[in-house]
Design an enzyme around this catalytic site. Structure first.
Site, short mmCIF file in Angstrom:
data_model
loop_
_atom_site.label_atom_id
_atom_site.label_comp_id
_atom_site.label_asym_id
_atom_site.label_seq_id
_atom_site.Cartn_x
_atom_site.Cartn_y
_atom_site.Cartn_z
N LYS A 179 0.86 -1.19 0.00
CA LYS A 179 0.00 0.00 0.00
C LYS A 179 0.89 1.23 0.00
CE LYS A 179 -1.38 2.97 2.11
NZ LYS A 179 -1.31 4.49 1.89
N SER A 232 4.36 7.65 10.61
CA SER A 232 4.38 8.43 11.84
C SER A 232 4.14 7.55 13.06
CB SER A 232 3.30 9.52 11.79
OG SER A 232 2.01 8.95 11.89
N ALA A 235 0.36 7.09 13.71
CA ALA A 235 -0.25 6.04 12.89
C ALA A 235 0.24 4.66 13.32
CB ALA A 235 0.08 6.28 11.43
N GLU A 253 8.36 0.96 11.68
CA GLU A 253 9.50 1.89 11.58
C GLU A 253 8.89 3.28 11.60
OE1 GLU A 253 11.69 4.60 10.45
OE2 GLU A 253 11.76 3.69 8.46
N CYS A 287 13.01 10.50 8.38
CA CYS A 287 12.87 10.06 9.78
C CYS A 287 14.21 9.97 10.49
CB CYS A 287 12.16 8.71 9.83
SG CYS A 287 12.97 7.40 8.88
N GLU A 387 8.68 15.91 16.01
CA GLU A 387 9.23 15.72 14.67
C GLU A 387 8.59 16.73 13.71
OE1 GLU A 387 10.41 11.95 11.88
OE2 GLU A 387 8.39 11.95 12.73
#
Length: 484
Positions: A179, A232, A235, A253, A287, A387
């Site tokens: 996805k 994130s 999420a 991750e 990230c 972040e």
């Protein structure tokens, strides 16, 4: 303009459940550069059903590791042949500077080669000698595929994120539903074309661009056995919760707010130039970006001045231009998010050294942010803890080495980090004290042979190399009686 009217489901380009096409816009000037179909839950059902059948009844999980390695090696070779096309397409749809997307192509080769080497050396099956010599049996330990993998990736580095998941999943014998973000539909459909050429059996893999709601539908799908997610932390928490309800295997991750510790003996010129890439790669939309710069009080203003000169020297503009180092943010809402953080930094009392919330002159049509540096930052400030995902750096002073380590570890995130010193052995000793998943010394790149992932809110599980391959397998133990 590039147009994709079909979806890649189970290895075949298939008419989608909805004929509506989504506009793919350039972050540089918001012009339409492509139109493409997007997946809905009905398309997820078809993709998962194809993956389920391919896993339960098809040949892929029952092929030898050597056969799977050969197919993945062909996939990697096909990507290498179209590397320039891949780089240009990602730059066009993401706003990533072309220098970055081109530089990433050899990295994709190294990433694939590390997984292939791990698969060649992996202990797919071994026989264990009993701990009790009198035991009348031996144990055969196998590593087998988990099943149907839902691989869900973000928009910021699509080929790297996709490869980090689909390559080990396929090498282990799983089937995959990948996805991808709507913004990356063009480059990820190019990946689908490569997958179609590579020789995978029918049903083994699908590539579905889709929105967040459809992603959650995929996560909840009862025929999905494992979820591999990059994105994130918010999420990730949601996905972990949903996976827990069904006891699905999950690897995450997630976000980062990494610290770069500049020790007093460091070569500041080398450190600043290294942070150009370690802190501001991919427009800061990374990230692993080291966006908290920890500087000794004895050299604090030197570090600030060096970073100021660096940031003000960076070319900002059209990502396709050779002189551009920083391109636009991928979307308007991401641009606004970064600008809001810059305003917040001023409100929190940080010293705005360079940059600020004004869009660079002449670039108002795009999603641009002026690269920004804050000094006199307290680690408790939101701009030091949250972040931002943009070209915004903060410089934090420390008193001594223990204080530097304490500040580096004072974060909910723990994905990456760096240490700079004239003494690499000393830097390594400091790196061992930093609680984070990866640490680089004097700008060394993150490798693909060792495991990659985070502590704390930066994730669960690991990617890359043998450790990453192992997360796509289940252990099976078979006990065999000894012959009498």
């Amino acid at each position: 303009m590039i147009t994709y009217e079909d979806l890649f489901i189970g290895g075949t380009w298939t008419a989608p459940s909805s004929t509506e096409l989504v506009d793919i816009r350039s972050p540089h000037d918001n012009s339409v550069i492509g139109r493409a179909a997007q997946a809905l839950p009905a398309d997820v059902d078809r993709a998962v059903a194809a993956a389920r059948k391919a896993f339960d009844d098809g040949p892929w999980p029952r092929t030898s590791p050597a056969e799977r390695i050969a197919v993945v090696r062909e996939l990697a070779a096909l990507r290498e042949k179209r590397a320039d096309e891949v780089a240009a397409l990602i730059s066009a749809e993401n706003g990533s500077a072309l220098w970055f997307t081109k530089a990433g192509q050899p990295g994709l080769t190294r990433q694939a080669n590390a997984y292939l080497k791990a698969a060649e050396e992996f202990s797919w099956e071994e026989t264990l000698a009993p701990s009790d010599p009198a035991a009348p049996f031996r144990s055969v330990v196998r590593r087998e595929a988990i099943g149907v993998v839902a691989a869900i990736i973000p928009w910021n580095s699509p080929f790297s994120s996709a490869s980090a998941k689909i390559i080990p999943a396929l090498l282990a014998g799983n089937t995959v539903v990948l996805k991808v973000s709507p913004e990356n539909t063009l480059s990820m459909n190019l990946l689908a074309e490569l997958l179609a050429e590579a020789g995978l059996p029918k049903g083994v893999i699908s590539v579905l661009p889709a929105d967040r709601e459809t992603s959650e539908y995929l996560v909840r799908h009862p025929d999905v056995d494992k979820i591999a997610f990059t994105g994130s932390t918010r999420a990730g928490r949601r996905i972990a919760s949903l996976a827990g309800e069904q006891l699905k295997r999950v690897s995450l991750e997630l976000g980062g707010k990494s610290a770069a510790i500049i020790l007093p003996d460091a070569d500041l010129g080398a450190a600043v130039q290294g942070l150009k890439f370690g802190s501001l790669l991919n427009n800061g939309e990374s990230c692993i970006a080291q966006t908290r710069i920890l500087a000794p009080r004895s050299r604090y203003e030197e570090v600030v001045a060096g970073l100021k000169d660096l940031i003000e020297s960076l070319g900002v503009g059209d990502p396709a231009d050779d002189g551009t180092f920083i391109g636009p943010m991928i979307r308007r809402d991401q641009q606004q998010r970064v600008l809001d953080y810059i305003r917040l930094g001023v409100e929190e009392g940080a010293r705005l050294v360079t940059g600020g919330p004004d869009v660079p002159p002449g670039l108002e049509a795009g999603n641009y942010v002026t690269p920004t540096l804050f000094a006199d930052v307290d680690n408790a400030m939101r701009i030091a803890q949250e972040e931002i995902f943009g070209p915004v750096l903060v410089v934090i002073a420390y008193d001594d080495e223990d204080d530097a380590v304490r500040i580096a570890n004072d974060s909910e995130y723990a994905l990456s980090g760096g240490v700079w010193s004239a003494d690499p052995a000393h830097a390594l000793a400091v790196a061992r004290r930093v609680r984070t998943g990866t640490v680089t010394i004097n700008g060394a790149p993150i490798g693909f042979d060792g495991p990659f992932g985070g502590f704390k809110a930066s994730g669960l599980g690991r990617e890359y190399g043998a450790a990453g391959l192992g997360t796509y397998t289940e252990y099976k133990t078979i006990t065999v009686p000894e012959a009498k």
